[in-house]
Design an enzyme around this catalytic site. Structure first.
Site, PDB file in Angstrom:
ATOM      1  N   HIS A  82       0.841  -1.201   0.000  1.00  0.00           N
ATOM      2  CA  HIS A  82       0.000   0.000   0.000  1.00  0.00           C
ATOM      3  C   HIS A  82       0.872   1.246   0.000  1.00  0.00           C
ATOM      4  O   HIS A  82       1.859   1.316   0.727  1.00  0.00           O
ATOM      5  CB  HIS A  82      -0.894   0.012   1.255  1.00  0.00           C
ATOM      6  CG  HIS A  82      -1.688   1.267   1.397  1.00  0.00           C
ATOM      7  ND1 HIS A  82      -2.876   1.457   0.734  1.00  0.00           N
ATOM      8  CD2 HIS A  82      -1.442   2.412   2.078  1.00  0.00           C
ATOM      9  CE1 HIS A  82      -3.343   2.662   1.026  1.00  0.00           C
ATOM     10  NE2 HIS A  82      -2.500   3.264   1.844  1.00  0.00           N
ATOM     11  N   ASP A 161     -15.548   3.152   7.453  1.00  0.00           N
ATOM     12  CA  ASP A 161     -14.476   4.109   7.153  1.00  0.00           C
ATOM     13  C   ASP A 161     -14.933   5.104   6.092  1.00  0.00           C
ATOM     14  O   ASP A 161     -14.628   6.293   6.172  1.00  0.00           O
ATOM     15  CB  ASP A 161     -13.207   3.381   6.686  1.00  0.00           C
ATOM     16  CG  ASP A 161     -12.149   4.384   6.245  1.00  0.00           C
ATOM     17  OD1 ASP A 161     -11.689   5.158   7.112  1.00  0.00           O
ATOM     18  OD2 ASP A 161     -11.824   4.437   5.050  1.00  0.00           O
ATOM     19  N   SER A 183      -7.909   4.181   9.515  1.00  0.00           N
ATOM     20  CA  SER A 183      -8.593   4.232   8.224  1.00  0.00           C
ATOM     21  C   SER A 183      -7.819   3.412   7.177  1.00  0.00           C
ATOM     22  O   SER A 183      -8.395   2.565   6.477  1.00  0.00           O
ATOM     23  CB  SER A 183      -8.698   5.710   7.802  1.00  0.00           C
ATOM     24  OG  SER A 183      -9.059   5.843   6.468  1.00  0.00           O
ATOM     25  N   LYS A 187      -8.747  -0.855   5.747  1.00  0.00           N
ATOM     26  CA  LYS A 187      -8.924  -1.255   4.344  1.00  0.00           C
ATOM     27  C   LYS A 187      -7.973  -2.402   3.992  1.00  0.00           C
ATOM     28  O   LYS A 187      -8.317  -3.297   3.221  1.00  0.00           O
ATOM     29  CB  LYS A 187      -8.711  -0.044   3.435  1.00  0.00           C
ATOM     30  CG  LYS A 187      -9.923   0.895   3.504  1.00  0.00           C
ATOM     31  CD  LYS A 187      -9.760   2.164   2.730  1.00  0.00           C
ATOM     32  CE  LYS A 187      -9.004   3.192   3.497  1.00  0.00           C
ATOM     33  NZ  LYS A 187      -9.346   4.574   3.352  1.00  0.00           N
TER      34      LYS A 187
HETATM   35  N1  URA Z   1      -5.933   7.814   3.476  1.00  0.00           N
HETATM   36  C1  URA Z   1      -6.895   7.048   4.021  1.00  0.00           C
HETATM   37  O1  URA Z   1      -7.256   6.009   3.481  1.00  0.00           O
HETATM   38  N2  URA Z   1      -7.454   7.467   5.187  1.00  0.00           N
HETATM   39  C2  URA Z   1      -7.089   8.594   5.831  1.00  0.00           C
HETATM   40  O2  URA Z   1      -7.633   8.894   6.876  1.00  0.00           O
HETATM   41  C3  URA Z   1      -6.096   9.390   5.226  1.00  0.00           C
HETATM   42  C4  URA Z   1      -5.522   8.967   4.056  1.00  0.00           C
END
Ligand code: URA
Length: 432
Positions: A82, A161, A183, A187
């Site tokens: 990521h 989220d 957050s 994911k």
């Molecule tokens: N990227 C994300 O996925 N979440 C955040 O809170 C900030 C950047």
């Protein structure tokens, strides 16, 4: 349990329990807690923070608030990568076929880019015939047969989220490290990987503007990973200037191929090798990073990595002819030379300004509904530290129409001074 009590508790700097966080996220997801209460809570977190245990409970609750991706049909350790996002960041398209060529199984569902430049899916769509929509069975089958598949997101991943991020965006509560970490990690957890390599960008083109902030975020994400049984490594990398030479979509695909052919820009190649080596170690294909780097370099010089990239493109319906003939990629009508207005050394290239310049050409989206022009973009010919004379060509703009605003923005992105700068490394630190 009442949400107003939880807001007060956080306002006073107290620690919430697992039960309290479960209550809050499940009731917020089912619309039983209103946005105004959640916004007040998020603001309290901005000032009081959260401890590592609270953040991992929050991450877990959000990760399982909707669909999750089931990768159990794929053998071996699934390692995800990521990036926190940057200008000219095409590392996924280099690193994923590279590690897949050495036996790591790569199954990735990606979202689209919103902002300066296109996301990974947009770049892939610059390739004629490439399909980002595969059925779940086709997706798993492609990973098992080819070793890699990359598709658009169809499932309803991490709705809590999605809702909370939208609320934070509107209430000035985005820039909280615990909220960002939960957050991002929610994911990743929902995406089904066993192990995660994070590329946390630092600098003008990144979310995190200082190494200290990026380090705090990286440490927290690594700690969440370990609490939730996902081996996680984070690399802090430099995003003061654009990554590599190309910013756009078709032109970034061309640069991906150049790196896989062994002709990539040094810093871009170095970062890709580091990310790939960490994936090799987490995926237990190599016991240490140094040996992994030797094997990865060999996969590039032997053509094995490029062959895997070609196989991946063809498996998803793409015409791979562009690998040997770049004119098969979308071409812009005009190339405009951007000249240096003075002599000296390039001491900075503001990545964010370059990204906005590319977006103004049509390479990125201002709103979700905008259509991307795959052919347009920017080639940064001279990078930070280069010596230039007045009138030297420092960049090319690939344009299909109006480009005055882009040229002006791009010129402003370059700082040229009399003294040579100390050039920062591409990798600041690895956190594990
Ligand atoms: N990227 C994300 O996925 N979440 C955040 O809170 C900030 C950047």
């Amino acid at each position: 349990m009442r949400m107003s009590d939880l807001i007060l508790k956080k306002k006073h700097g107290e620690i919430l329990t697992k039960e309290e966080i479960t209550f809050m996220i499940s009731k917020y997801s089912s619309d039983e807690i209103p946005d105004y209460q959640m916004a007040a809570f998020a603001m309290a977190v901005c000032f009081q923070g959260m401890d590592d245990a609270e953040v991992s409970y929050l991450t877990h609750e959000m990760a399982f608030s909707g669909d999750t991706i089931d990768l159990s049909g794929i053998d071996g350790i699934k390692v995800d990568k990521h990036s926190s996002g940057g200008v000219g960041d095409k590392t996924s398209l280099i690193v994923l076929p590279l590690v897949a060529s050495l036996g790591i199984k790569v199954a990735k569902m990606s979202g689209r880019g919103l902002g300066h430049t296109g996301g990974t899916l947009d770049k892939l769509e610059a390739i004629e015939g490439f399909r980002i929509e595969l059925s779940d069975d086709e997706f798993i089958q492609t990973v098992n047969e080819v070793g890699i598949s990359l598709i658009g997101q169809t499932l309803n991943l991490v709705p809590a989220d999605k809702k909370l991020y939208g609320l934070r965006d509107a209430t000035g509560t985005v820039d909280s490290i615990p909220l960002i970490a939960s957050s991002i990690m929610s994911k990743k957890i929902a995406s089904g990987a066993d192990a995660i390599v994070l590329d946390v960008k630092v600098g003008s083109g990144a979310f995190m503007k200082t190494v200290d902030d990026a380090k705090e975020l990286a440490k927290l994400m690594v700690s969440i990973g370990s609490k939730l049984n996902r081996k996680t490594v984070a690399i802090l990398s430099n995003m003061e200037e654009p990554l590599g030479h190309e910013v756009g979509n078709a032109n970034e695909i061309k640069e991906v191929v150049e790196v896989l052919k062994g002709h990539g820009e040094t810093k871009l190649t170095e970062l890709c090798l580091e990310l790939a080596a960490q994936m090799m170690v987490l995926g237990e294909k190599q016991s240490n990073k140094e040996e992994a780097i030797v094997e990865l370099r060999e996969a590039i010089s032997s053509g094995k990595a490029l062959e895997k990239f070609k196989e991946f493109i063809e498996a998803q319906g793409g015409n791979s002819g562009f690998i040997d003939d770049y004119s098969l990629l979308p071409q812009a009508k005009e190339t405009i030379e951007v000249l240096s207005e003075t002599s000296g050394y390039i001491t900075a290239i503001d990545a964010e300004e370059v990204g906005i310049s590319a977006m103004l050409l049509g390479a990125g989206r201002k709103t979700k509904a905008d259509k991307i022009d795959y052919a347009v973009g920017i080639t940064v010919l001279k990078k930070t530290g280069s010596k230039v004379e007045k009138g030297d060509v420092i960049a090319h703009i690939h344009s299909n129409g109006n480009h005055e605003d882009s040229v002006a923005k791009l010129k402003k992105a370059f700082t040229i001074e009399n003294t040579a700068p100390v050039v920062d490394p591409i990798i600041y630190e690895v956190i594990q």
